[in-house]
Design a protein around this motif. Structure first.
Motif, PDB file in Angstrom:
ATOM      1  N   ILE A   1       0.838  -1.203   0.000  1.00 52.17           N
ATOM      2  CA  ILE A   1       0.000   0.000   0.000  1.00 52.17           C
ATOM      3  C   ILE A   1       0.873   1.254   0.000  1.00 52.17           C
ATOM      4  N   GLU A   2       1.980   1.224   0.777  1.00 52.47           N
ATOM      5  CA  GLU A   2       2.895   2.368   0.757  1.00 52.47           C
ATOM      6  C   GLU A   2       3.500   2.554  -0.629  1.00 52.47           C
ATOM      7  N   TYR A   3       3.731   1.470  -1.342  1.00 51.24           N
ATOM      8  CA  TYR A   3       4.253   1.559  -2.707  1.00 51.24           C
ATOM      9  C   TYR A   3       3.226   2.172  -3.644  1.00 51.24           C
ATOM     10  N   LEU A   4       1.959   1.766  -3.519  1.00 49.43           N
ATOM     11  CA  LEU A   4       0.909   2.327  -4.379  1.00 49.43           C
ATOM     12  C   LEU A   4       0.673   3.800  -4.081  1.00 49.43           C
ATOM     13  N   LYS A   5       0.920   4.211  -2.828  1.00 47.74           N
ATOM     14  CA  LYS A   5       0.700   5.601  -2.458  1.00 47.74           C
ATOM     15  C   LYS A   5       1.670   6.528  -3.190  1.00 47.74           C
ATOM     16  N   THR A   6       2.855   6.044  -3.483  1.00 48.46           N
ATOM     17  CA  THR A   6       3.851   6.873  -4.168  1.00 48.46           C
ATOM     18  C   THR A   6       3.663   6.908  -5.677  1.00 48.46           C
ATOM     19  N   LYS A   7       2.756   6.106  -6.200  1.00 51.41           N
ATOM     20  CA  LYS A   7       2.544   6.034  -7.644  1.00 51.41           C
ATOM     21  C   LYS A   7       1.245   6.736  -8.006  1.00 51.41           C
ATOM     22  N   ASN A   8       1.338   7.569  -9.024  1.00 45.16           N
ATOM     23  CA  ASN A   8       0.144   8.274  -9.493  1.00 45.16           C
ATOM     24  C   ASN A   8      -0.632   7.470 -10.525  1.00 45.16           C
TER      25      ASN A   8
END
Length: 349
Positions: free
Chosen positions: A143-150
């Protein structure tokens, strides 16, 4: 080598005993003329017994002396037949003492060996290794990885980020199932030409300046929007907010500590108008009273400001001293002095 036993002490002892015996005999012969015949007979018998006893002791002593002499002779013969062999022991040379520099180096090395390893983090803090074995830990990292991706990410992209390409298929299916039902993840099912996509679901689906202004204009109340909630799904939100504030399209409040944007409101530039300089000068020429002057004027007129603490004086209560009543019906213990003592209780105040 053992020494020879000397029997001089035994000879002296025997000679002293013989001398004492002879002395007793002379004394008894002198007393024989003065004592009765019966006593003299007893004395004579005792002397004979004593003489026999000392004769036996003398024979035993002579026997012991002969045994000592034979023992010393045999000991000398044995010592001559078995001479003592002396062994020469070569002295061991002590190790050379180290020089001061070598001693300091060795002691320093010993200290280095004995010194325990100092941990990089406090013992109370767990070390963050970047990965976790539990599956829910992997979901948190995803989820932290998806948060950094637009842009939406595929499952293979997420597994590659988590270094889980070599895990078994059942484990990968479990990760996909949890991500599909997570409340912080938007799931787009796979189509004919595109695989399934996953993206972060923020509190507000705002990722551009136009969507931010549209969301603020659509609000029915004047409640502002938290910048912290915007950064949850839009990491570069603060840079865009600063640009819109400079253009006059946003009203922004900031933190006093770090001057970061805290809350934002929409601002309509059409409502802004300029005031003539003449009116501005008239406004600035009006002098405001000093901070304490207004309160002083109100007190002169007998008025008390509402923000001033009023002290209410309460009447002081005086406690009256209560007189103690005389005790009645007490037990009398001095009845035997009834005719001597007098009652002065009527004189009490």
């Amino acid at each position: 080598m053992m020494g020879t036993v000397v029997s001089g002490d035994i000879d002296v002892h025997v000679t002293s005993e013989v001398w004492l015996t002879q002395r007793h005999e002379r004394a008894e012969s002198g007393l024989a003329s003065k004592l009765s015949p019966a006593v003299c007979e007893i004395r004579r018998t005792t002397t004979q017994h004593r003489t026999i006893r000392w004769s036996a002791i003398t024979a035993i002593m002579s026997y012991l002396q002969n045994q000592i002499k034979s023992f010393n002779a045999n000991l000398g013969v044995v010592a001559g037949n078995n001479p003592t062999k002396r062994t020469i022991v070569t002295p061991v040379k002590p190790a050379p003492s180290p020089t001061p520099s070598q001693a300091s180096d060795s002691s320093r090395n010993d200290l280095k060996r004995k010194r325990p390893d100092i941990p990089e983090v406090p013992y109370s803090q767990p070390r963050d290794t970047g990965t976790g074995q539990h599956i829910m830990t992997q979901i948190t990292y995803a989820i932290e990885y998806l948060k950094t991706k637009n842009t939406p990410q595929t499952l293979s992209d997420i597994l590659s980020y988590l270094s889980m390409q070599t895990r078994e298929q059942s484990y990968k299916s479990s990760v996909e199932k949890i991500l599909r039902g997570h409340d912080k993840v938007d799931y787009q099912p796979a189509q004919e030409s595109t695989p399934a996509l996953f993206s972060f679901r923020p509190a507000h689906n705002i990722r551009s300046a136009e969507s931010l202004l549209r969301h603020l204009q659509a609000q029915r109340t004047a409640q502002g929007l938290s910048v912290k909630e915007l950064r949850d799904g839009w990491p570069d939100a603060e840079d865009t907010i600063n640009e819109l504030e400079g253009e006059g399209r946003l009203l922004v409040t900031r933190n006093k500590k770090d001057n970061h944007a805290r809350m934002v409101w929409p601002n309509d530039p059409s409502l802004n108008f300029e005031i003539d300089q003449e009116f501005q000068n008239m406004w600035h020429r009006i002098k405001l009273p000093e901070p304490g002057a207004l309160a002083d004027e109100l007190e002169k007129e007998g008025l008390t400001p509402a923000n001033k603490n009023q002290k209410v004086q309460r009447p002081i209560k005086t406690q009256e001293k209560t007189k103690r009543k005389p005790r009645s019906g007490g037990k009398t213990t001095n009845v035997h002095m009834a005719g001597i003592l007098k009652d002065y209780s009527h004189l009490k105040k």
